[in-house]
Scaffold this motif. Structure first.
Motif: not given
Length: 433
Positions: A130-136, A145-148
């Motif tokens: 999701e980090a790659i998808r949403d933030r590149g 993000d990890m804890l969520a």
């Protein structure tokens, strides 16, 4: 709601403890005591409605896990649900959803909803995707993000989670100082290492371990403390980085138990045969008897296509030395995503390894199972032999295909069956044995 460990410490026997005791043929009070002390984990998220609980740990049957899940190359969920059904039918005790495909939430929720066995996850996979998808990029990921992601997966009903809390700056320093042949082969370990080195920060899963425990306590998720620095080849086994991580995991076990959160500890992948027992005993000592979950171990690096066998060889010794939970390895390991036949072969290989070890460990019923098979063989009772087989489907197929007309003896010996001949001369017919 109290966790299984918290209830056990309060002297309460839960429905899950009763079910595990009945399944294992042991006293319920024994299960309660070992859950209370942490040597048995009951992976049973309060939101996993379809679960039939199993125990993992001291004195119990060695359990087997099967990895399934979508990938970026194969994002379709349907084959993974077929693999889940096949894994349950083949006798797996747990599955791990390692999905990294298009809709990870949908994959996980469908797998949990359809699974009667424990479901594990690796939350860092989804957080990274999701980090790659949403933030590149991976490096843009945050500790929040990890804890969520962990909380979302816990809320969905994941029974246990692999979290690489022992991959710290100190661990990485050990790795860089000593050097390795294969570096880091754990995906989760590599994600976190890359993030830490680029951002020059400590691992958020280590720094915020108390926040992680709060999530696990809320949903009764069992922590599976992952070995992000596990050796990916024989040359890297039992090195300083691996041991450094294990030292940290031992300390985190203490912290989890202090909160009443259940814990398993994960162990190495590629290990020379003569180092396996030492690895298991070291883990058990440093982690105070916490259940030990091993991948394989694989005892050679040169058997692609047959790594279910290399893992079974190592898994037998690991379990006999005290490991409690074997993660299967399929014939497709190192080569590609396993198909449904690979899943079945991997489970059966690991189940054989687990059972062979259970005989040595004195697990209730293990020796008796083999004895019953021996009696059925002596009696040439083919129906009972097939019923007792660890894989009745495969045994029945071989029997039917290679013994035309249902011959009394197998086609290997034909008219010269040793058991039949000796039985006749000893005055025993096969039917009377």
């Amino acid at each position: 709601m109290a966790t299984q460990m918290q209830q056990a410490r309060a002297g309460r026997i839960t429905d899950a403890m009763r079910q595990v005791a009945e399944y294992e043929g042991l006293e319920t009070e024994l299960i309660r005591q070992r859950v209370a002390e942490g040597t048995i984990a009951l992976c049973a998220n309060i939101n996993h409605a379809t679960l039939e609980p199993r125990g993992f740990g001291l004195g119990l049957r060695t359990k087997v896990n099967a990895n399934i899940g979508t990938s970026s190359a194969y994002p379709d969920l349907a084959p993974e649900l077929d693999k889940l059904a096949a894994a349950i039918a083949a006798g797996a005790d747990a599955v791990m959803d390692l999905s990294t495909g298009d809709d990870i939430d949908a994959s996980r929720r469908a797998i949990i909803a359809k699974s009667t066995i424990a479901v594990g996850t690796v939350p860092i996979y989804q957080a990274t995707v999701e980090a790659i998808r949403d933030r590149g990029s991976i490096i843009a990921m945050t500790g929040d993000d990890m804890l969520a992601t962990i909380e979302k997966q816990a809320k969905d009903g994941a029974d246990f989670m692999t979290v690489h809390c022992g991959v710290t700056q100190a661990t990485i320093a050990r790795l860089r100082q000593q050097g390795r042949t294969a570096d880091i082969v754990s995906r989760g370990g590599s994600f976190l290492t890359g993030w830490m080195l680029h951002n020059d920060k400590e691992n958020p899963l280590y720094e915020r371990f108390d926040d992680l425990l709060s999530i696990c306590e809320k949903y009764d998720v069992t922590l599976s403390l992952g070995d992000g620095l596990r050796p990916g080849c024989l040359a890297d086994a039992t090195d300083r980085a691996q041991v450094q991580e294990l030292l940290i995991l031992g300390e985190l076990v203490d912290r989890a138990w202090a909160r009443g959160v259940q814990v398993m500890v994960e162990g190495p992948g590629h290990v020379p045969y003569d180092q396996i027992e030492a690895n298991v005993k070291l883990q058990k000592q440093l982690c105070k008897g916490a259940p030990f979950y091993v991948l394989g171990p694989l005892v050679t690096d040169v058997a692609p296509g047959y790594d279910h066998i290399t893992a079974a060889i190592g898994g037998t010794l690991a379990a006999a030395a005290g490991a409690d939970f074997l993660c299967y390895v399929t014939p497709a390991e190192h080569l590609g995503l396993p198909n449904i036949d690979d899943v079945r072969e991997g489970i059966m290989a690991s189940r054989i390894a687990a059972h062979a070890a259970d005989i040595i460990k004195g697990v209730k019923g293990a020796w008796e199972w083999d004895l019953e098979m021996s009696k059925a063989r002596k009696a040439l009772d083919w129906d009972r032999q097939i019923k007792l087989a660890i894989d009745p489907v495969k045994a029945a197929n071989y029997r039917q295909a290679r013994n035309p007309g249902g011959a009394e003896a197998c086609s290997m010996c034909g008219n010269y069956c040793a058991m039949k001949i000796v039985g006749q001369y000893l005055g025993k017919s096969p039917e009377s044995c």
